[in-house]
Design a protein around this motif. Structure first.
Motif, short mmCIF file in Angstrom:
data_model
loop_
_atom_site.label_atom_id
_atom_site.label_comp_id
_atom_site.label_asym_id
_atom_site.label_seq_id
_atom_site.Cartn_x
_atom_site.Cartn_y
_atom_site.Cartn_z
N ASP A 432 0.82 -1.21 0.00
CA ASP A 432 0.00 0.00 0.00
C ASP A 432 0.86 1.26 0.00
O ASP A 432 0.57 2.23 -0.73
CB ASP A 432 -0.93 0.00 1.21
CG ASP A 432 -2.00 -1.09 1.13
OD1 ASP A 432 -2.24 -1.59 0.02
OD2 ASP A 432 -2.58 -1.43 2.17
N TYR A 465 0.31 -2.63 -8.27
CA TYR A 465 -1.13 -2.92 -8.23
C TYR A 465 -1.37 -4.43 -8.37
O TYR A 465 -2.22 -5.00 -7.68
CB TYR A 465 -1.86 -2.17 -9.34
CG TYR A 465 -2.33 -0.80 -8.94
CD1 TYR A 465 -3.10 -0.61 -7.80
CD2 TYR A 465 -2.01 0.33 -9.71
CE1 TYR A 465 -3.54 0.65 -7.43
CE2 TYR A 465 -2.44 1.59 -9.34
CZ TYR A 465 -3.20 1.75 -8.21
OH TYR A 465 -3.64 2.99 -7.84
N ASN A 466 -0.64 -5.07 -9.27
CA ASN A 466 -0.81 -6.50 -9.44
C ASN A 466 -0.42 -7.26 -8.17
O ASN A 466 -1.10 -8.19 -7.75
CB ASN A 466 0.04 -6.98 -10.62
CG ASN A 466 -0.30 -8.42 -11.01
OD1 ASN A 466 -1.45 -8.83 -10.99
ND2 ASN A 466 0.73 -9.18 -11.37
N GLY A 469 -3.10 -7.19 -5.65
CA GLY A 469 -4.36 -7.86 -6.01
C GLY A 469 -5.29 -7.04 -6.86
O GLY A 469 -6.39 -7.50 -7.18
N GLU A 470 -4.88 -5.85 -7.28
CA GLU A 470 -5.74 -5.02 -8.14
C GLU A 470 -5.32 -5.25 -9.59
O GLU A 470 -4.67 -4.40 -10.22
CB GLU A 470 -5.64 -3.55 -7.73
CG GLU A 470 -6.13 -3.30 -6.31
CD GLU A 470 -6.19 -1.83 -5.97
OE1 GLU A 470 -6.93 -1.09 -6.64
OE2 GLU A 470 -5.49 -1.42 -5.03
N THR A 471 -5.73 -6.39 -10.11
CA THR A 471 -5.24 -6.87 -11.40
C THR A 471 -5.58 -5.93 -12.54
O THR A 471 -4.73 -5.60 -13.38
CB THR A 471 -5.81 -8.27 -11.69
OG1 THR A 471 -5.63 -9.09 -10.54
CG2 THR A 471 -5.15 -8.89 -12.88
N GLU A 472 -6.82 -5.47 -12.62
CA GLU A 472 -7.24 -4.64 -13.73
C GLU A 472 -6.52 -3.29 -13.72
O GLU A 472 -6.09 -2.80 -14.77
CB GLU A 472 -8.76 -4.44 -13.69
CG GLU A 472 -9.33 -3.60 -14.83
CD GLU A 472 -9.04 -4.21 -16.21
OE1 GLU A 472 -9.14 -3.47 -17.20
OE2 GLU A 472 -8.72 -5.42 -16.30
N ARG A 473 -6.38 -2.68 -12.56
CA ARG A 473 -5.65 -1.41 -12.49
C ARG A 473 -4.19 -1.62 -12.87
O ARG A 473 -3.58 -0.77 -13.52
CB ARG A 473 -5.74 -0.81 -11.08
CG ARG A 473 -7.16 -0.43 -10.70
CD ARG A 473 -7.23 0.26 -9.35
NE ARG A 473 -6.71 1.62 -9.43
CZ ARG A 473 -6.80 2.50 -8.43
NH1 ARG A 473 -7.37 2.15 -7.29
NH2 ARG A 473 -6.32 3.72 -8.56
N ARG A 686 -11.74 -12.54 -5.82
CA ARG A 686 -11.71 -11.07 -5.71
C ARG A 686 -10.68 -10.46 -6.65
O ARG A 686 -10.92 -9.41 -7.25
CB ARG A 686 -11.39 -10.67 -4.27
CG ARG A 686 -11.27 -9.16 -4.07
CD ARG A 686 -11.26 -8.78 -2.60
NE ARG A 686 -10.07 -9.21 -1.91
CZ ARG A 686 -8.91 -8.55 -1.94
NH1 ARG A 686 -8.78 -7.45 -2.66
NH2 ARG A 686 -7.87 -8.98 -1.25
N ILE A 687 -9.54 -11.12 -6.83
CA ILE A 687 -8.48 -10.53 -7.66
C ILE A 687 -8.44 -11.13 -9.07
O ILE A 687 -7.61 -10.75 -9.88
CB ILE A 687 -7.10 -10.69 -7.00
CG1 ILE A 687 -6.71 -12.16 -6.87
CG2 ILE A 687 -7.08 -10.01 -5.64
CD1 ILE A 687 -5.30 -12.38 -6.34
#
Length: 710
Positions: A432, A465-466, A469-473, A686-687
């Motif tokens: 983060d 981001y990957n 866990g924020e794969t799309e971002r 979720r991811i």
């Protein structure tokens, strides 16, 4: 002084201080031949006088010092008067004790001798309040062990044989107790959360807590949260902490005015140092001094209780003292001087971070080609452990420095720091903070119009981001970065971006696209002669080939990556062995898997890599379970899950949970298996992690003997 019982009135709302009070009350009466002396020391506003006077009253009430009580304010830190001279105080004491004015000796030594004579055989408590130094106190000491001397001072005094009681700020319960005593328990009970927050906003400084309590008592229409909101603005907080003629700022000012010009300047600069604490090295950079010339003034400020110390070599200010120092700096130092000081300390943190992470980097920091490390002194490290210790100790300050750079006009430092700290932020699992720092770097690059730095930052932001866990971002950032790298011909950035894009496609189950990205990345690395990049991408490609069933090819690339890495110095071997061990495990060659993974585990632990250690333990759990070594499998899997929970990496967490779930199932505990696979499934969905989703569903099916439909 007009009477022999000189103690000021006790304080009706005295609260807490049980340990410190017992230390004062327990002084004396031990049958010794020396007069007992207690020195109560601490920062301004911490309640030294309150404690001393309260303790003296308690002693008198207990009948211990009924022959007399002497009190004097020595004016060590007075706004409008010089410190009281020993001769002046002795003259008053002797007159009080019945010595005729014409029999009072003219010199201090003779007066001190008469005082000792008059107090011989007496049981008297002397409170010497607000002492400036030892020289002011020594002539006032009686010799009879039946007496007791209580001294208070903002400075650390070296009085031989004295018991020192160091007074700190209130504990939260003590601060709440004072608020309740002043406001009444009914008003406090209406919003106890706000009361607790109010005490915290005062930094638990007794004077500040007392002032806000009295202010609220004088304004019965104010809810506690109203004053709390007024204290929220740090720039106005000191102004709010005043009632009538008493104010926190004026109390601090007395200590500040007692400093010489150089220590005043140093104290002011401490108010603009980024982060919670400082070292002699960081302050030297801030103040443009040599570290050897800064340590002594810092220690002096510590003796003055203007700075505090929790661990050797590191100093910090109470929050309110810091606000006061910052206000002084804004008043007395020009904007140009403040800006120059901040730039010096930011450059020092950039150099320190670069020196500390250089020992453990697996790859070059590409952005430094555009923004070189500024010249100047930097911390030196003999090994990686020492460097990691420095990073751990300085981490809050490094993040504060990054925020300062990102919100100010120090754009180069805002770009440098998150890229330099990349390996440390990954191994310590601080995803983060990594993302937040990279956004500051992105804004700085855009502000400067520097497309190259922007592209490098977007590449790393996509990886971050990957990882989080924020794969799309992550995909969006990487595709935007790839276009920028290609537009300006930044081939190294293009190679990195393709490697990270391949990892995202793997997570999404796009096997063919992932293989294409990895192969394109490898070709670029070979063109650039970057063997480190080539090795890590070959290792990633080996995993993808295994997932599509091309195991022999996967093992060949995995060993090729390891061979390339063996020709290079620096970190990287651990991750390559982890991946190679994973392939061996999944094709059932568990002895080889265990060998590779245990070697990787040692390297991950040496590097203090939490994600690496977690993945290696998960791989061991997988192999141990299939070798029938169930206790070792569960132990390894449990360790992996515990480490996985410490890092912000949902993919890793899902993998460790699945590994432990499989170990429990093979060991015969399907209830535990279901629990862990269920948690892994939720994370994977979720991811969008297709591999771990399928693995979790398979694990649930095995443990329940029924298919699970997602």
């Amino acid at each position: 002084m007009s009477a022999y019982r000189q103690l000021p009135p006790d304080i009706a709302d005295f609260v807490g201080r049980g340990r410190e009070l017992s230390l004062v009350l327990g002084a004396g009466g031990d049958g010794g031949t020396a007069v007992p002396i207690v020195v109560v020391e601490g920062m301004a506003g911490v309640g030294k006088t309150r404690l001393a006077v309260h303790a003296a009253h308690q002693l008198v009430r207990a009948g211990r010092y009924g022959d007399g009580q002497l009190y004097v304010d020595l004016r060590g830190f007075a706004p409008d008067a010089d410190p009281a001279g020993p001769g002046e105080v002795l003259d008053s004491f002797l007159r009080l004790l019945g010595v005729p004015p014409d029999r009072v000796p003219p010199d201090v030594a003779s007066r001190a001798a008469v005082l000792r004579d008059r107090l011989a055989g007496q049981r008297v408590v002397l409170v010497l309040d607000n002492a400036a130094d030892e020289h002011q106190v020594l002539p006032l000491l009686p010799a009879d062990p039946g007496c007791l001397v209580i001294v208070t001072s903002r400075r650390s005094l070296a009085l031989e044989g004295a018991r020192t009681v160091r007074l700190e700020v209130f504990r939260p319960d003590e601060a709440a107790g004072l608020l309740s005593a002043v406001l009444g328990p009914e008003r406090v009970a209406t919003d106890p959360g706000a009361v607790a927050d109010l005490a915290a906003r005062c930094g638990y400084l007794p004077l500040a807590v007392a002032l806000v309590a009295r202010r609220l008592r004088a304004r019965p229409a104010w809810p506690v949260r109203h004053l709390l909101s007024r204290l929220a603005d740090e720039r106005r907080r000191l102004d709010e902490l005043s009632v009538g003629g008493r104010a926190v700022e004026s109390v601090f000012a007395l200590s500040y005015r007692a400093l010489d010009p150089e220590r005043r300047r140093l104290f002011r600069l401490l108010g603009i140092h980024p982060g919670h604490d400082v070292t002699a090295d960081s302050v030297a950079a801030l103040a443009k001094r040599e570290p050897s010339t800064v340590e002594s003034p810092l220690e002096s400020l510590l003796d003055e209780h203007l700075v505090l110390q929790a661990v050797p070599g590191r100093y910090h200010l109470h929050d309110l003292v810091r606000a006061y120092a910052e206000r002084l700096c804004e008043r007395e130092d020009s904007a140009a001087r403040r800006k120059a000081a901040r730039r010096r300390v930011l450059d020092w943190y950039v150099r320190g971070a670069d020196a500390a992470t250089r020992l453990g980097r697996r790859f070059a920091v590409n952005v430094l080609g555009h923004f070189p490390i500024p010249a100047g002194p930097a911390p030196e490290f003999t090994d990686e452990r020492q460097a990691l210790d420095w990073l751990d100790a300085e981490y809050p300050n490094l993040m504060a420095a990054l925020r300062l750079a990102g919100t100010g006009s120090w754009h180069a430092q805002a770009i440098q720091l998150p890229h330099i700290l990349h390996p440390y932020l990954v191994t310590s699992g601080r995803t983060d903070d990594w993302i937040a720092g990279l956004h500051l770097a992105e804004a700085a690059a855009i502000h400067l119009g520097h497309t190259g730095a922007w592209a490098y930052t977007l590449t790393t932001l996509g990886l971050a981001y990957n990882t989080g866990g924020e794969t799309e971002r992550g995909r969006i950032c990487l595709e935007q970065a790839l276009a920028l790298h290609r537009r300006i011909g930044q081939r190294d950035g293009e190679a990195d971006t393709l490697n990270y894009l391949g990892a995202i496609r793997r997570r999404l189950g796009l096997r063919h696209e992932a293989i294409m990205d990895f192969r394109a990345s490898i070709a670029l690395y070979r063109e650039l002669g970057d063997e480190v990049g080539e090795a890590r991408t070959l290792s990633n490609l080996s995993i993808e080939l295994h997932l599509v069933g091309r195991d022999e090819e996967a093992l060949r690339y995995g060993h090729e990556a390891l061979a390339i890495q063996s020709r290079r110095s620096g970190r990287g071997e651990a991750s390559l062995r982890t991946n190679l061990g994973l392939i061996y495990a999944h094709i059932g060659r568990h002895a080889e898997a265990v060998e590779q993974t245990r070697r990787a585990l040692v390297l991950h632990r040496v590097a203090a890599s939490l994600p690496g250690e977690a993945q290696a333990l998960a791989n061991l759990a997988f192999s141990y379970a299939r070798l029938g070594r169930y206790a070792e499998a569960i132990e390894s899997g449990t360790g992996a899950v515990a480490l996985g929970r410490q890092v912000a990496n949902p993919e890793l967490q899902a993998a460790t949970l699945n590994a432990l779930g499989e170990a429990y199932h093979l060991a015969g505990d399907d209830h535990a298996a279901v629990r862990h696979h269920t948690e892994a499934l939720a994370l994977a969905e979720r991811i969008g992690d297709e591999e771990e989703r399928v693995r979790a569903n398979d694990g649930l099916a095995d443990a329940t003997s029924a298919p699970i439909v997602s």
